[in-house]
Design a protein around this motif. Structure first.
Motif, PDB file in Angstrom:
ATOM      1  N   ALA A   4       0.828  -1.207   0.000  1.00  0.00           N
ATOM      2  CA  ALA A   4       0.000   0.000   0.000  1.00  0.00           C
ATOM      3  C   ALA A   4       0.866   1.262   0.000  1.00  0.00           C
ATOM      4  O   ALA A   4       0.569   2.230  -0.707  1.00  0.00           O
ATOM      5  CB  ALA A   4      -0.938  -0.008   1.198  1.00  0.00           C
ATOM      6  N   THR A   5       1.941   1.248   0.779  1.00  0.00           N
ATOM      7  CA  THR A   5       2.845   2.399   0.823  1.00  0.00           C
ATOM      8  C   THR A   5       3.510   2.627  -0.522  1.00  0.00           C
ATOM      9  O   THR A   5       3.619   3.756  -0.998  1.00  0.00           O
ATOM     10  CB  THR A   5       3.903   2.204   1.926  1.00  0.00           C
ATOM     11  N   ARG A   6       3.950   1.553  -1.143  1.00  0.00           N
ATOM     12  CA  ARG A   6       4.582   1.652  -2.475  1.00  0.00           C
ATOM     13  C   ARG A   6       3.619   2.278  -3.470  1.00  0.00           C
ATOM     14  O   ARG A   6       3.968   3.201  -4.200  1.00  0.00           O
ATOM     15  CB  ARG A   6       5.015   0.266  -2.945  1.00  0.00           C
ATOM     16  N   ALA A   7       2.385   1.790  -3.485  1.00  0.00           N
ATOM     17  CA  ALA A   7       1.391   2.287  -4.437  1.00  0.00           C
ATOM     18  C   ALA A   7       0.990   3.732  -4.121  1.00  0.00           C
ATOM     19  O   ALA A   7       0.916   4.578  -5.017  1.00  0.00           O
ATOM     20  CB  ALA A   7       0.167   1.380  -4.430  1.00  0.00           C
ATOM     21  N   GLY A  10       8.271  -0.495  -1.303  1.00  0.00           N
ATOM     22  CA  GLY A  10       7.597  -0.258  -0.034  1.00  0.00           C
ATOM     23  C   GLY A  10       8.101  -1.313   0.928  1.00  0.00           C
ATOM     24  O   GLY A  10       8.434  -2.428   0.523  1.00  0.00           O
ATOM     25  N   ALA A  11       8.178  -0.978   2.200  1.00  0.00           N
ATOM     26  CA  ALA A  11       8.655  -1.943   3.194  1.00  0.00           C
ATOM     27  C   ALA A  11       7.909  -1.743   4.501  1.00  0.00           C
ATOM     28  O   ALA A  11       7.393  -0.653   4.777  1.00  0.00           O
ATOM     29  CB  ALA A  11      10.151  -1.786   3.426  1.00  0.00           C
ATOM     30  N   ALA A  12       7.866  -2.800   5.278  1.00  0.00           N
ATOM     31  CA  ALA A  12       7.295  -2.736   6.622  1.00  0.00           C
ATOM     32  C   ALA A  12       8.068  -3.684   7.512  1.00  0.00           C
ATOM     33  O   ALA A  12       8.513  -4.740   7.065  1.00  0.00           O
ATOM     34  CB  ALA A  12       5.819  -3.120   6.596  1.00  0.00           C
ATOM     35  N   VAL A  13       8.237  -3.275   8.759  1.00  0.00           N
ATOM     36  CA  VAL A  13       8.870  -4.126   9.759  1.00  0.00           C
ATOM     37  C   VAL A  13       7.946  -4.208  10.963  1.00  0.00           C
ATOM     38  O   VAL A  13       7.165  -3.297  11.231  1.00  0.00           O
ATOM     39  CB  VAL A  13      10.275  -3.613  10.177  1.00  0.00           C
ATOM     40  N   ARG A  14       8.040  -5.322  11.688  1.00  0.00           N
ATOM     41  CA  ARG A  14       7.266  -5.524  12.908  1.00  0.00           C
ATOM     42  C   ARG A  14       8.247  -5.678  14.072  1.00  0.00           C
ATOM     43  O   ARG A  14       9.170  -6.493  14.002  1.00  0.00           O
ATOM     44  CB  ARG A  14       6.394  -6.778  12.776  1.00  0.00           C
ATOM     45  N   SER A  53      16.856   2.936   0.876  1.00  0.00           N
ATOM     46  CA  SER A  53      15.861   1.958   0.442  1.00  0.00           C
ATOM     47  C   SER A  53      14.676   2.015   1.400  1.00  0.00           C
ATOM     48  O   SER A  53      14.768   2.528   2.516  1.00  0.00           O
ATOM     49  CB  SER A  53      16.464   0.550   0.464  1.00  0.00           C
ATOM     50  N   ALA A  54      13.567   1.470   0.960  1.00  0.00           N
ATOM     51  CA  ALA A  54      12.378   1.433   1.799  1.00  0.00           C
ATOM     52  C   ALA A  54      12.634   0.645   3.081  1.00  0.00           C
ATOM     53  O   ALA A  54      12.207   1.057   4.164  1.00  0.00           O
ATOM     54  CB  ALA A  54      11.211   0.833   1.023  1.00  0.00           C
ATOM     55  N   LEU A  55      13.348  -0.472   2.986  1.00  0.00           N
ATOM     56  CA  LEU A  55      13.579  -1.296   4.160  1.00  0.00           C
ATOM     57  C   LEU A  55      14.486  -0.602   5.169  1.00  0.00           C
ATOM     58  O   LEU A  55      14.222  -0.607   6.371  1.00  0.00           O
ATOM     59  CB  LEU A  55      14.143  -2.666   3.773  1.00  0.00           C
ATOM     60  N   ARG A  56      15.548   0.025   4.702  1.00  0.00           N
ATOM     61  CA  ARG A  56      16.416   0.745   5.630  1.00  0.00           C
ATOM     62  C   ARG A  56      15.675   1.907   6.283  1.00  0.00           C
ATOM     63  O   ARG A  56      15.876   2.193   7.462  1.00  0.00           O
ATOM     64  CB  ARG A  56      17.684   1.217   4.930  1.00  0.00           C
ATOM     65  N   THR A  57      14.780   2.546   5.541  1.00  0.00           N
ATOM     66  CA  THR A  57      13.980   3.628   6.115  1.00  0.00           C
ATOM     67  C   THR A  57      13.023   3.099   7.175  1.00  0.00           C
ATOM     68  O   THR A  57      12.870   3.695   8.247  1.00  0.00           O
ATOM     69  CB  THR A  57      13.199   4.367   5.009  1.00  0.00           C
ATOM     70  N   ALA A  58      12.388   1.963   6.916  1.00  0.00           N
ATOM     71  CA  ALA A  58      11.476   1.367   7.902  1.00  0.00           C
ATOM     72  C   ALA A  58      12.228   0.960   9.171  1.00  0.00           C
ATOM     73  O   ALA A  58      11.738   1.179  10.282  1.00  0.00           O
ATOM     74  CB  ALA A  58      10.755   0.168   7.299  1.00  0.00           C
TER      75      ALA A  58
END
Length: 117
Positions: free
Chosen positions: A20-23, A30-34, A54-59
């Motif tokens: 959803a974030t990517r779109a 887009g990335a998400a971490v828990r 990158s999205a993952l490093r930002t998350a």
């Protein structure tokens, strides 16, 4: 890599959030971490003239900035064929080497799960 057909609902959730974030933001990833408490942190690619993340490093950075002390899982939604070593290193720094990192295509279909290790 491991079988991605039987993902837990919590892992499906972070894929959905990343997609959803990517779109929504029109970014390449887009990335998400828990984190260890179940909180999620979502981010897209950062591409400024003076800053590229990158999205993952930002998350991961958002999780750290919010006080997370560990990660349970991470997901990236992208066209790339593999999660970069730099992205896996960021997850490993906070979550440890066994933290799963799920790579999904733009349609949200998981393609691979690797460890941060």
């Amino acid at each position: 890599m491991s079988d991605t057909t039987a993902l837990a609902p919590e892992d499906q959730k972070i894929i959905t959030l990343a997609r959803a974030t990517r779109a929504r933001n029109g970014v390449p990833e887009g990335a998400a971490v828990r984190d260890e408490t179940g909180r999620t942190y979502v981010a897209g690619t950062v591409a400024l003239e003076s800053l590229h993340l990158s999205a993952l490093r930002t998350a991961v950075a958002m999780a750290v900035a919010s006080g997370a002390t560990s990660l349970e899982a991470a997901a990236v939604v992208s066209d790339v064929a593999a999660v970069s070593d730099e992205d896996r290193a960021a997850v490993r720094d906070l979550g440890g080497p066994l933290t799963p990192v799920i790579l999904a295509g733009p349609n949200g279909t998981p393609r691979a799960t690797v460890t941060a290790g």
